[in-house]
Design a protein around this motif. Structure first.
Motif, PDB file in Angstrom:
ATOM      1  N   LEU A 332       1.069  -1.073  -0.219  1.00 30.78           N
ATOM      2  CA  LEU A 332      -0.112  -0.180   0.061  1.00 30.78           C
ATOM      3  C   LEU A 332       0.565   1.700   0.015  1.00 30.78           C
ATOM      4  O   LEU A 332       1.391   1.544   1.016  1.00 30.78           O
ATOM      5  N   TYR A 333       1.154   1.564  -1.167  1.00 32.06           N
ATOM      6  CA  TYR A 333       2.192   3.075  -1.095  1.00 32.06           C
ATOM      7  C   TYR A 333       1.482   3.359  -2.785  1.00 32.06           C
ATOM      8  O   TYR A 333       0.815   3.029  -3.623  1.00 32.06           O
ATOM      9  N   PHE A 334       2.457   4.346  -2.713  1.00 27.87           N
ATOM     10  CA  PHE A 334       2.326   5.432  -3.787  1.00 27.87           C
ATOM     11  C   PHE A 334       2.011   5.452  -5.469  1.00 27.87           C
ATOM     12  O   PHE A 334       1.162   5.570  -6.279  1.00 27.87           O
ATOM     13  N   ASP A 335       2.647   4.267  -5.329  1.00 31.57           N
ATOM     14  CA  ASP A 335       3.198   3.316  -6.876  1.00 31.57           C
ATOM     15  C   ASP A 335       1.754   2.548  -7.614  1.00 31.57           C
ATOM     16  O   ASP A 335       1.786   2.109  -8.222  1.00 31.57           O
ATOM     17  N   VAL A 336       0.536   2.377  -6.287  1.00 35.00           N
ATOM     18  CA  VAL A 336       0.088   1.301  -6.821  1.00 35.00           C
ATOM     19  C   VAL A 336      -1.410   2.305  -7.015  1.00 35.00           C
ATOM     20  O   VAL A 336      -2.305   1.870  -7.740  1.00 35.00           O
ATOM     21  N   ILE A 337      -1.331   3.905  -6.939  1.00 37.69           N
ATOM     22  CA  ILE A 337      -2.542   4.158  -7.348  1.00 37.69           C
ATOM     23  C   ILE A 337      -2.907   4.463  -8.323  1.00 37.69           C
ATOM     24  O   ILE A 337      -4.229   4.280  -9.005  1.00 37.69           O
ATOM     25  N   PRO A 338      -2.141   5.000  -9.728  1.00 40.99           N
ATOM     26  CA  PRO A 338      -1.820   4.834 -10.721  1.00 40.99           C
ATOM     27  C   PRO A 338      -2.751   3.530 -11.249  1.00 40.99           C
ATOM     28  O   PRO A 338      -4.371   3.158 -12.280  1.00 40.99           O
ATOM     29  N   ARG A 339      -2.184   2.310 -10.991  1.00 43.58           N
ATOM     30  CA  ARG A 339      -3.226   1.033 -11.637  1.00 43.58           C
ATOM     31  C   ARG A 339      -4.382   0.886 -11.011  1.00 43.58           C
ATOM     32  O   ARG A 339      -5.220   0.963 -11.771  1.00 43.58           O
ATOM     33  N   ALA A 340      -4.864   0.903 -10.022  1.00 42.97           N
ATOM     34  CA  ALA A 340      -5.956   1.788  -8.837  1.00 42.97           C
ATOM     35  C   ALA A 340      -6.934   2.362  -9.518  1.00 42.97           C
ATOM     36  O   ALA A 340      -8.434   1.733 -10.275  1.00 42.97           O
ATOM     37  N   VAL A 341      -6.934   3.481 -10.173  1.00 50.34           N
ATOM     38  CA  VAL A 341      -7.481   4.262 -10.644  1.00 50.34           C
ATOM     39  C   VAL A 341      -7.679   3.337 -12.176  1.00 50.34           C
ATOM     40  O   VAL A 341      -9.330   3.732 -11.998  1.00 50.34           O
TER      41      VAL A 341
END
Length: 531
Positions: A332-341
């Motif tokens: 759970l870190y910032f780099d997972v955000i684009p893929r989740a969106v």
């Protein structure tokens, strides 16, 4: 609650998504009949010694998903209690609150007896944090009923459970003591008296129990023996016994907890059985990991907060992250955000065209209670907006919207607020995580020829060339220089033109960015103006 569609009733019994699997277990637990209390109760717990965090969101979001699935399986009423353990003793002054010296004078007291350090707006520290919890949950639109441990203890609603605990005191102690160290065993009691002199929650030995009188005798901090009722808010339970007591008194049917609490849940279930009750159906979810693969800890502060996630992405993307693989440990870190969106937008985009059975498997159904929103008309991804911001060094929404209007002439911020929010999120993410890490490199001599050819072919392509046509141009040029490693060719494109190792599907990106702009970008790279 969202209205239920006929196909949902028909297909829910066979739906394979994990919330439906959990809902069927819950329905089996109650034998398909309305419980004596008149409803099925799902619960989440909260410790109000600090502010709500991402685990709080995850637990309520996931429990809500199970509740929604259950409502498609049965007409039996449901409730979701968010229970605050606000009578817990105040053990440590947090680092992120004002008036620390004032708070330090109230260590050991129930959280609802500690003054509000923030603004004196609330009667206690516990009440202030409870208000923040409710505001936090309300901001996401969760349907729940807030419950306060202090209220349950002091109102007497816990009294029958506490008297049952007293009658079975020795049996329950026998369950707990083997789990403790030898020194702790000497003073441990499931009952924590509230000192009438100091107001503190005491961890002191109980020397006698009097079930017929409803009292215990304990040795106080000054060594004197004190007799006190276990009812009326005069004691609280140690937390594992408290968890069991809550399950028993409320008739909890379902509760989630982290994998690290499995042993505690098993102990609490044993206590419930001693009281002749039935422990709830449980769901142990895996814990989140930080960027280094270490377990996230509130005390370490090595995780990602809800506020941080919502700076860069919509709440629905966080709900998707919670939905996916709850029994698998995930970073759970910032780099997972684009893929989740982008995964969220993909699920929403295909929902309307799916077969009815597939809709119940689609995460968008669970995130939105069966009613996902319509996707925006452009189909632009978060990733492609990030790369657009990177290519044009955007610092405002207006810059990106200039490209979007050319790509989709009917799109406007006012007409598509969902896309406008996404543009804002992409700019925030670009500013904080992409811009500072861009590292352009100059093309090698061999690569220069390929980029010259690419620019020429882009200029010569028909005006109506599709994204797929443009993508094929990149492929054809790549084959002339790196035929055996086309992935390496695209990595070269990203490094030279965007200053990063990964990037978008170039055909779609050029359609958005504009062919003339892409040719100009290639010329800058060849002239040494990027590296």
């Amino acid at each position: 609650m969202t209205s239920i569609q006929p196909f949902e009733r028909e297909l829910a019994p066979a739906a394979r998504a994990w919330p439906f699997e959990e809902a069927r277990k819950l329905l089996d637990r109650i034998g398909g009949k309305v419980p004596e209390k008149g409803y099925v109760l799902l619960e989440t717990g909260y410790g109000p010694s600090g502010l709500p965090h991402i685990g709080t969101f995850g637990e309520v979001a996931r429990t809500t998903m199970v509740r929604q699935a259950f409502q498609r399986l049965s007409d039996i009423p449901t409730k979701l209690f968010c229970f605050s353990d606000d009578m817990d003793g105040f053990r440590k002054v947090p680092d992120n609150v004002p008036n620390k010296d004032m708070l330090a004078a109230h260590l050991g007291k129930p959280l609802t007896s500690v003054p509000d350090p923030f603004s004196n707006e609330y009667p206690s520290f516990g009440a202030a944090n409870n208000a923040r919890l409710r505001a936090f949950l309300d901001s996401f639109g969760f349907e729940y009923e807030f419950q306060s441990a202090t209220d349950w203890y002091k109102s007497g609603r816990f009294d029958p459970m506490l008297l049952a605990m007293l009658r079975h005191y020795e049996e329950i102690q026998a369950v707990m003591l083997p789990t403790l160290g030898e020194e702790r065993q000497q003073t441990y009691s499931i009952f924590l008296p509230i000192c009438q002199k100091t107001g503190r929650v005491l961890q002191v030995p109980v020397v006698e129990t009097k079930p017929d009188d409803g009292t215990i005798v304990y040795r106080g901090e000054d060594g004197a023996l004190v007799e006190t009722p276990v009812t009326g808010g005069n004691v609280k339970l140690q937390w594992k016994a408290d968890w069991a007591g809550r399950w028993f008194a409320l008739g909890v049917d379902y509760e989630m907890y982290g994998k690290d609490l499995i042993p505690s849940a098993e102990l609490s279930a044993k206590i419930v059985r001693i009281l002749a009750g039935k422990a709830p159906e449980g769901f142990a979810y895996e814990l989140f990991l930080d960027e280094k693969g270490q377990k996230i800890s509130k005390s370490k502060g090595n995780g990602l907060s809800v506020e941080e996630w919502l700076t860069y992405a919509p709440p629905e993307s966080l709900a998707l992250y919670m939905f996916q693989s709850p029994r698998k440990a995930k970073r759970l870190y910032f780099d997972v955000i684009p893929r989740a969106v982008d995964d969220y937008r993909t699920f929403v985009g295909k929902f309307a065209e799916e077969e009815e059975a597939k809709k119940l498997e689609n995460p968008a159904w669970h995130i939105h209670g069966g009613k996902p929103p319509a996707p925006d008309s452009t189909g632009l991804t978060f990733g492609i907006l990030l790369n657009l911001a990177s290519a044009c060094h955007a610092e405002s929404k207006e810059v990106l919207w200039g490209f979007i209007r050319s790509y989709a002439p009917g799109a406007t911020p006012e007409g598509d607020p969902q896309l406008d929010r996404l543009v804002g999120y992409a700019l925030n993410y670009y500013r904080d995580f992409v811009a500072a890490n861009k590292a352009y490199r100059a093309p090698t001599e061999a690569e220069r020829g390929a980029f010259e050819a690419l620019a020429a072919q882009l200029e010569a392509a028909p005006a109506d060339a599709s994204a797929e046509d443009i993508q094929n141009l990149f492929y054809e040029v790549g084959k002339t220089i790196m035929a055996e490693d086309l992935r390496g060719w695209f990595k070269t494109v990203y490094e030279v033109l965007l200053g990063q190792e990964q990037g978008p599907r170039m055909g779609s990106f050029v359609q958005l960015y504009g062919r003339d702009n892409m040719v100009a970008l290639i010329r800058k790279a060849l002239d040494g103006k990027l590296a």
